[in-house]
Design an enzyme around this catalytic site. Structure first.
Site, short mmCIF file in Angstrom:
data_model
loop_
_atom_site.label_atom_id
_atom_site.label_comp_id
_atom_site.label_asym_id
_atom_site.label_seq_id
_atom_site.Cartn_x
_atom_site.Cartn_y
_atom_site.Cartn_z
N THR A 65 3.02 132.74 29.38
CA THR A 65 4.21 131.91 29.47
C THR A 65 4.16 131.18 30.81
O THR A 65 3.56 131.66 31.76
CB THR A 65 5.48 132.78 29.37
OG1 THR A 65 6.64 131.97 29.61
CG2 THR A 65 5.48 133.91 30.36
N GLY A 66 4.79 130.03 30.87
CA GLY A 66 4.82 129.32 32.14
C GLY A 66 4.48 127.86 31.99
O GLY A 66 4.57 127.29 30.90
N ARG B 34 5.57 115.43 24.30
CA ARG B 34 4.83 116.41 25.11
C ARG B 34 4.60 117.72 24.33
O ARG B 34 5.49 118.24 23.68
CB ARG B 34 5.62 116.71 26.39
CG ARG B 34 4.94 117.71 27.35
CD ARG B 34 5.44 119.12 27.19
NE ARG B 34 4.93 120.02 28.23
CZ ARG B 34 5.08 121.35 28.20
NH1 ARG B 34 5.71 121.91 27.21
NH2 ARG B 34 4.59 122.09 29.15
N VAL B 35 3.38 118.23 24.42
CA VAL B 35 3.05 119.53 23.85
C VAL B 35 2.48 120.38 24.98
O VAL B 35 1.64 119.92 25.75
CB VAL B 35 2.02 119.39 22.70
CG1 VAL B 35 1.49 120.75 22.27
CG2 VAL B 35 2.65 118.66 21.51
N GLY B 36 2.95 121.62 25.07
CA GLY B 36 2.46 122.50 26.13
C GLY B 36 1.30 123.36 25.67
O GLY B 36 0.60 123.05 24.70
N ASP B 37 1.10 124.46 26.35
CA ASP B 37 -0.01 125.37 26.04
C ASP B 37 0.26 126.24 24.80
O ASP B 37 -0.68 126.68 24.14
CB ASP B 37 -0.24 126.31 27.22
CG ASP B 37 1.00 127.16 27.50
OD1 ASP B 37 2.09 126.57 27.66
OD2 ASP B 37 0.90 128.40 27.51
N THR C 162 9.16 131.25 27.06
CA THR C 162 8.39 131.31 25.81
C THR C 162 8.17 132.76 25.42
O THR C 162 7.96 133.60 26.29
CB THR C 162 6.99 130.68 26.07
OG1 THR C 162 7.17 129.30 26.26
CG2 THR C 162 6.04 130.91 24.91
N GLY D 132 2.89 124.96 31.07
CA GLY D 132 1.84 124.75 30.08
C GLY D 132 0.70 123.87 30.57
O GLY D 132 -0.47 124.11 30.25
#
Ligand code: ASP
Length: 331
Positions: A242-243, A219-222, A191, A245
């Site tokens: 980054t990473g 799915r939604v991440g951070d 990211t 989420g």
């Protein structure tokens, strides 16, 4: 230009964990600590694609332009790079073959905008900015975000790219366990998060990603979540990450870093504390790579990751290059 993180050639070693490249005669030695007080604008971005992004940001920052414009322009550079498999339209799709993008942006007035689960639009960061500037809302997702983008004049693009689709087909054949944690590699941890301070001393940030490769549909991440993937408080500082989420959301990662700075920690200490909190909340370390970068109002910079291997790009009046982050543990 395809830049590979692992093979990136570093020169100008100036300290234990530093690998800054000198851009010109104007470049100077940096200190062997991450806490470098600077005068004038600064931009930092996650991973090696941050070099090109920072270059775009610098065109604005060096002329006295706004940090907000700089972080949007920078994110667009990475989104437009079709060789990038984790940001923009070159990204990898979800389990069902849909490329869904997440992005957000936040400025010095604490205005923010975000889009998530957005398909078929090539510059999610700019859609996020329109959400911020043209609506009463902070976040639009999925079909609603898409409709809004089209209304705003963005063009529909066909995704994923044919070669990316081929990779996905192969992956689908080979992977039956769709719920397993990802391996930590360039497919799922690249990211781009960008934070900048302009000549006026104002802070802004942006974050954009295609997220965890082959994630579950929906799915939604951070990354598009204000406070998780990005947070800016113009009185204090800014952070992005980054990473993995899911782990970052659980500790409101970027907001945590900014709050710790508010209470007196340096950016470096705050990033480390956030990483320690993530580790303390997760017994299972599989796939738990997370890397924070942070900037305070004085231009001090910090970064820290769970595992080694995380780096970020930094640009100031006197420095341009990659910096290796400190980390909690080795692979
Ligand atoms: N944080 C992103 C997400 O979880 C992915 C990454 O940075 O690797 O969607």
């Amino acid at each position: 230009m395809e830049l590979k993180r692992r093979t990136f050639f570093k020169w100008g070693l100036t300290g234990a964990a530093l690998s800054l490249i000198k851009p010109s005669q104007a470049a100077q030695m940096v200190t062997s600590t991450f806490e470098t007080k600077i005068n004038g604008p600064i931009v930092i971005s996650t991973w090696v694609h941050g070099l090109e992004a920072n270059k775009a940001a610098w065109e604005i920052l060096s002329k006295g332009g706004k940090a907000l414009d700089a972080v949007e322009k920078a994110a667009r550079v990475t989104e437009a790079d079709i060789t990038n498999r984790s940001v923009g339209i070159g990204g990898r799709p979800d389990r069902d073959g849909h490329l869904t993008l997440d992005a957000c942006i936040m400025d010095e007035q604490s205005r923010c905008g975000s889009v998530a689960f957005l398909e078929g639009i090539d510059h999610p960061v700019s859609v996020a900015r329109r959400v911020m500037e043209k609506t009463q809302h902070v976040m639009l997702v999925g079909e609603g975000a898409y409709q809004f983008a089209i209304e705003q004049g963005f063009k529909k693009v066909k995704t994923p790219l044919p070669e990316v689709k081929e990779d996905w087909k192969k992956w689908k054949k080979e992977n039956k366990d769709l719920f397993k944690k990802p391996e930590i590699n360039h497919e799922n941890h690249d990211t781009i998060g960008i934070i900048a301070m302009d000549a006026n001393g104002d802070l802004s940030g942006s974050c954009t990603t295609s997220g965890w490769a082959y994630k579950l549909h929906g799915r939604v991440g951070d990354s598009p979540i204000i406070g998780a993937g990005l947070f800016v408080d113009n009185e204090v500082g800014a952070a992005c990450v980054t990473g993995l989420g899911e782990a970052i959301i659980k500790v409101a990662g970027s907001h945590t870093v900014v709050e710790l700075m508010r209470h007196g920690m340096t950016p470096q200490e705050a990033c480390k504390a956030a990483v320690e909190r993530i580790i303390s909340k997760n017994k299972d370390m599989t796939g738990l790579q997370c890397g924070f970068i942070a900037l305070d109002k004085k231009g001090n910079v910090g970064a820290y990751s769970v595992f080694n291997g995380f780096n970020y790009a930094k640009r100031t009046n006197t420095e341009e290059g990659m910096v290796d982050a400190l980390f909690d543990r080795k692979w």
